[in-house]
Write an enzyme that holds these catalytic residues in place. Structure first.
Site: not given
Ligand SMILES: *Cc1c(COP(=O)(O)O)cnc(C)c1O
Length: 438
Positions: A150, A245, A273
């Site tokens: 994701y 990511d 995060k």
């Molecule tokens: C949470 C997450 C996102 C998206 O971040 P948001 O701050 O919710 O937009 C993208 N990539 C990964 C791996 C994530 O866990």
């Protein structure tokens, strides 16, 4: 301040009704609606350390930690103090402040193969911008992602693979034109052969391969070292950029996340995060030769009214500074290992099928036979049904678990051994009940 309508509807049920009247599903982000588990979501009034308290005054041990950002727990004194001081200086300036430089320096101290950081306001934005940069840098359009990873709700990445090894993505959300995802190839996770085949065929058209180096958004799908090294090699061979990511894994599995844990160096990294310490902050980073192609120095446009927000920067700095204290990661490791051990024992005692996967302070309880899945299709739907009842039982026992079988558990520095033991006790009792019912 209580308005007339607050006073007229004092109970949670009516607040839930009010929420659903004014917000789709009553929430600002879908999984919060508890649709995949039994019961209605409580409204959270406050959080402190490892616990959150709902509007009715019920306190829970929190295993969600706001989905990852709160690695120090709720309202850590150092973070609150830094935020309070920042707020008193002003909420936003629309101009550069010193704390942006200080947070960028801290990030680059950790990700030492990177030289520049651009701040944005979420993980989604970081990914969206990194993909644009990769396309701008390479002059290519196609990107590769993996099933089960994701990357936020960027249009081009809201795709799922069809059948077959290499397939053009079909949108997994209404409102995303197929034309927007046809430049996204979705490959099965963990299958280096599929990547090799695609790169051999169309490598010169691929701008970037994006991967969660530790996929943690569809369970915890631990990948091999060879796989990550293989992605690195294929990107290098074909002139594509490798994007890690690390929105979840960054600052969590090690100070510089999976880039450090795997010793595989990507070209661009996205974080979010933890980097905002609970405030909406994301960032993308990389070597100067790529990052300096972002506006104003380069031709890749990207901007943000609230980007580099002083309050978010202060929260991020305070969080990274506490994390940098001697022994912090070791403490997280011990706490998480204690939880894993207890959950494994509880599972075994219940006789229910399942596994407890853990990497650093991220855990995933998976209720199905056999070893822990490492790909998305290997996750069975039956486990999700069991998890629905388990979730209610845990909530009743004062443990706030993520309301989905596909979500992981996060441990923070605020979780004490006593709290972990209470969680283990709750899980032991809940699983025993579940086993008796099934
Ligand atoms: C949470 C997450 C996102 C998206 O971040 P948001 O701050 O919710 O937009 C993208 N990539 C990964 C791996 C994530 O866990």
């Amino acid at each position: 301040m209580t308005t007339a309508s607050d006073a007229a509807t004092p109970s949670d049920v009516s607040l839930l009704e009010r929420a659903r009247r004014v917000m789709p599903g009553g929430v600002s982000s879908p999984v919060r609606a508890f649709h995949s588990v039994d019961g209605d979501p409580p409204f959270v009034a406050s959080g402190k350390g490892a616990t959150i308290t709902d509007r009715k005054g019920r306190t829970y041990i929190d295993l969600v930690c706001s989905w990852g950002p709160l690695i120090l727990g709720h309202a850590h004194p150092a973070v609150v103090e830094a935020v309070e001081a920042a707020v008193r200086r002003g909420l936003t300036f629309g101009a550069t402040c010193e704390d942006e430089v200080r947070l960028a320096e801290r990030i680059l101290d950790r990700y030492c193969f990177c030289e520049r950081v651009r701040f944005v306001n979420s993980g989604t934005e970081a990914v969206m911008s990194a993909v644009r940069l990769a396309r701008g840098v390479t002059g290519r359009d196609r990107i590769v992602k993996f099933e089960g990873c994701y990357h936020g709700h960027v249009d081009a990445l809201l795709v799922k693979g069809g059948s077959g090894l290499a397939t053009f993505g079909t949108p997994s959300s209404a409102g995303v034109p197929a034309d927007f995802t046809k430049l996204t190839d979705v490959l099965p996770l963990g299958d280096l052969g599929a990547v090799e085949e695609l790169m051999a065929r169309s490598g010169s058209e691929i701008a970037a391969i994006i991967v969660e180096p530790l996929p943690a958004n569809a369970g915890l799908l631990v990948q091999t070292q060879e796989y990550l090294e293989g992605l690195r090699r294929l990107c290098t061979e074909h002139g594509a950029l490798l994007i890690f990511d690390e929105v979840i894994s960054g600052f969590r599995v090690a100070p510089s996340g999976m880039s450090e844990a795997s010793r595989v160096m990507p070209d661009l990294v996205t974080v979010g995060k933890i980097v905002g310490g609970g405030m909406p902050v994301g960032a993308y980073l990389g070597p100067a030769r790529f990052m300096d192609q972002v506006a104003p120095l380069g031709k890749v446009y990207q901007a943000g009214t609230l980007s580099g927000n002083p309050v978010g920067m202060a929260a991020g700095i305070a969080t990274l500074d506490v994390l940098a204290r001697e022994g912090t990661y070791e403490q997280l490791e011990r706490t998480a290992a204690r939880l894993q051990e207890g959950w494994r024992t509880a599972l075994a005692a219940s006789g229910l099928p399942g596994s407890v996967t853990r990497v650093a302070s991220i855990l995933w309880l998976c209720l199905q036979d056999g070893p822990a899945p490492t790909t998305f299709p290997a996750i069975e739907a039956s486990g999700a049904t069991l998890f629905g009842s388990l979730h209610r039982k845990m909530m009743e026992r004062g443990v706030w678990m993520a309301p989905s079988a596909y979500e992981v558990t996060f441990v923070s520095t605020a979780h004490s051994d006593e709290q972990i033991d209470s969680v283990i006790e709750a899980l032991t009792d809940s699983l025993k009940e579940l086993a008796a019912e099934s």
